[in-house]
Design an enzyme around this catalytic site. Sequence first.
Site, PDB file in Angstrom:
ATOM      1  N   GLU A  92      -5.235  -3.637   2.956  1.00 37.39           N
ATOM      2  CA  GLU A  92      -4.709  -4.785   3.701  1.00 37.39           C
ATOM      3  C   GLU A  92      -5.839  -5.390   4.517  1.00 37.39           C
ATOM      4  O   GLU A  92      -6.736  -4.667   4.977  1.00 37.39           O
ATOM      5  CB  GLU A  92      -3.593  -4.378   4.677  1.00 37.39           C
ATOM      6  CG  GLU A  92      -2.296  -3.978   4.038  1.00 37.39           C
ATOM      7  CD  GLU A  92      -1.206  -3.677   5.064  1.00 37.39           C
ATOM      8  OE1 GLU A  92      -1.150  -4.345   6.123  1.00 37.39           O
ATOM      9  OE2 GLU A  92      -0.414  -2.762   4.802  1.00 37.39           O
ATOM     10  N   GLU A 131       0.312   3.646   6.834  1.00 39.03           N
ATOM     11  CA  GLU A 131      -0.204   3.649   8.211  1.00 39.03           C
ATOM     12  C   GLU A 131       0.401   4.742   9.095  1.00 39.03           C
ATOM     13  O   GLU A 131       0.556   4.559  10.297  1.00 39.03           O
ATOM     14  CB  GLU A 131       0.003   2.282   8.860  1.00 39.03           C
ATOM     15  CG  GLU A 131      -0.777   1.172   8.163  1.00 39.03           C
ATOM     16  CD  GLU A 131      -0.784  -0.148   8.929  1.00 39.03           C
ATOM     17  OE1 GLU A 131       0.140  -0.347   9.732  1.00 39.03           O
ATOM     18  OE2 GLU A 131      -1.711  -0.943   8.722  1.00 39.03           O
TER      19      GLU A 131
HETATM   20  C1  GAL Z   1      -0.003  -3.784   8.695  1.00 37.07           C
HETATM   21  C2  GAL Z   1       1.229  -3.241   7.987  1.00 37.07           C
HETATM   22  C3  GAL Z   1       1.929  -4.297   7.178  1.00 37.07           C
HETATM   23  C4  GAL Z   1       2.093  -5.554   7.973  1.00 37.07           C
HETATM   24  C5  GAL Z   1       0.731  -5.997   8.391  1.00 37.07           C
HETATM   25  C6  GAL Z   1       0.724  -7.332   9.082  1.00 37.07           C
HETATM   26  O1  GAL Z   1      -0.398  -2.978   9.742  1.00 37.07           O
HETATM   27  O2  GAL Z   1       0.863  -2.193   7.155  1.00 37.07           O
HETATM   28  O3  GAL Z   1       3.172  -3.846   6.756  1.00 37.07           O
HETATM   29  O4  GAL Z   1       2.881  -5.310   9.074  1.00 37.07           O
HETATM   30  O5  GAL Z   1       0.175  -5.034   9.254  1.00 37.07           O
HETATM   31  O6  GAL Z   1      -0.577  -7.776   9.152  1.00 37.07           O
END
Ligand code: GAL
Length: 822
Positions: free
Chosen positions: A467, A396
């Site tokens: 994710e 990110e």
């Molecule tokens: C994302 C991040 C993860 C975690 C996640 C929580 O943005 O890459 O490490 O923090 O959010 O939903």
Amino acid sequence: MRRTHSLNQGWKYLPRFDEAFLRPDADLGDWEAVCLPHASAELPYNAFDEASCRLVSSYARDIDFGAEAEGRRVFLDFGAVMARCDAWLDGEPIGSHAGGYTPFSLELTGRAGAGRKRLVLRVDSREDPSIPPFGNVIDYLCYGGIYREVSLRIQEGAFIGDLWCRPAKVLEREKELAVEAAINAARPLAGASLLFRLERLSPQGRPAGLVAERDVGLGDIPPGAGASPIAVRFEGLRDIALWDTDSPELYRMTAVLRAGGGAIDEIHRDFGFRQAQWRAEGFFLNGRRLALRGLNRHQAFPYAGYAMPSRAQARDADILKFELGVNIVRTSHYPQSVHFLDRCDCIGLLVLEELPGWQHIGQEAWKDSACRALEEMILRDRSRPSVVLWGVRINESPDDHGFYARTNDIAHRLDPDRARGGIRNFPRSEVLEDVYTFNDFIHEGGKKALRLPRKVAGRRMPYLVTEHNGHMFPTKRFDGEERLREQALRHARVLSAAGSIPGIAGAIGWCAFDYNTHREFGSGDRICYHGVADMFRVPKFAAWAYASQVDPRRRVVLEAASFFSLGDRSALRILPVEVYTNCDSVVLFRDGERVGEFRPDAESFPGLLHPPVVIRDFAGERLDSLGLDARGARTVKRIFGRFASMGQWSLRLRDKLALGLVFLRNRVKRGDAEKLLWRLAYGSGAKEDAIELVGYLDGRQAIRKRYGSGAYAARLLMEADDAVLSSGDWDCTRIVLKLLDQYGNLCPFAAEAVDIEVDGPASVIGPRRLPLLGGSTAFWLRTEGRAGAIRVRALGGRFESNAVEIAVSQAAGSLDCPYPPA
Ligand code: GAL
């Protein structure tokens, strides 16, 4: 020949550092005796100040290298140390390493020999902004200490520094294998040769038949580390079994270095023949489209943080594959333990492995350190069949052309065979990789579950969701049913979207297990409750959205996203109930009477292989015995369904009138009608308001589960993941405690306290007095480096658990690799 000795035992530890400790005769009397892996600070489960693991600490160990080290090359091999370490032998500096997630070696040649020597390490676990991932906020803890294993390696003057296996033409009948080896020679080596031996491995990971052998004369080798890589190619390999997720066949390449008439070194790599292709249409394994369904994993555990031995690491892979039913894991956000990855190779769990980092890109020194970590990761893992994608961008982070041109170059140079991704959280980012890997958090519970790949990537290209969900809906395992149910639905919706939107290779959810974090994130108690399972790996309802997607021939799954209590949801709602299952249909019985047969809801979840069965009716066939006319029965079912799913306040005047009419027409008295409604909805007056779900596969009963609104705590069950542990170094197993009701289900809100009693050579990691959180908790039992019998029990106020017996034996090696595990 190389000899390696574990150096995990015999360390002394002090949570501070002083130059005076470097003196070989410094008194270690008040230091703590520790065995590696070791956490520089044991943490509470939650609600702590994370500053407590940011410390500078000292590890010391006396070593007698013995006569075997004289005149030989001597190395210390570290699995990983968080985050920076400097080492001294008898007060003389012997090297240092920055970066907490990758292996490194320190050479002691010429300094090691017979006689006691003092090895001291200064381990700096503070968040140094020149080392990734540090420099800004981070949503996870990085802990501290020598948290992976250390060994001593004694070599001849020349040895094999690296061995890399690159299968080719794997889909052809005659396959090929390119092997590269690097020789590390202190002095020129004359008349050397390398023998390459290819063997098939048994499911237990043992050589099970020679496939091919080649002896390569090397001539004279110049000095240097890997100065002249040696490449051989095996061609025309027949009868080779492919490595696949369902049949992870492994092979072993052994290289033997010979010179002066004898063998002077030998190493091996286990690998598999498989083809992994990322195309705009999706991911293809061995030419077959495989929809990727995955979860992100942090390598953290309660109390010990990262510092857990091989068995716990490997068990996580088993949990992911065999309990949660995923086919890919992302090692968010750093290279993880080789024991975890070995297990992924061995059970057929695909891996997306990435370099350390989180959102922030630092200065030049930081970037250099990131590039080094990337190199160390690829060199360590590039022969693994499980790894199908390298993550070469900081998770990110913004675009940074120069930096990412460099990381892409490194990955391409060190491993041209494997695709690259780089995890982003914004569309239209500059793509130097093969796959657009995107964290898509668009789903907020509504209809929109995922973005369209083309809109995000800006063009047609391989695309993977890395994710989703996570912080959009934090859920504790001991939350109320509505929240647990909604978390499961959200994961199911995204999985369905990933399965139905063309061009998405798959989706990797955030995340497998809850994890400790910094104060800027999570629920304020230093935990992010983003897992589909809790920190103890005990599943929440959302776990079933994944588990139910497995092939029922491997495992039949039927799990209801409900406790079937009558008042946990708001306004007395009890329906609908999603049943996550891979059965063809589910038959529901209530109070001993059949309600009906329900089928998977493919309309709401078109992209799921096994959509959940959604129960929207608790009356069903039970109304038949009342002899209502057909129209009347339909009306009652419809209104009743709403009543049960939306609460009694959802009954409108016209519903009441409609019901009144039906009952009047059928000569049912008002009092009887009301009684009927309450009985059907809330089981009032029932002898035992038992709910029974029966799953059918191919017309046959495959699984049966019982629940009941009258559930009460009936017994405290204790279960260990392993019955035999190893007495070497330290080993561990997870022990799960569950307060079960009379039907065998978890009492979801039970809050008993229990005391753990251990007899034998083991102790509990973390506190021995534990609260049950939502009816369950778990702990890890650690061995003390000696054989014996362990007996564990838990004593609560109301309950005493069964006793669990575990043998600690010298014979128990590492995990075998049966598939599926016994
Ligand atoms: C994302 C991040 C993860 C975690 C996640 C929580 O943005 O890459 O490490 O923090 O959010 O939903």
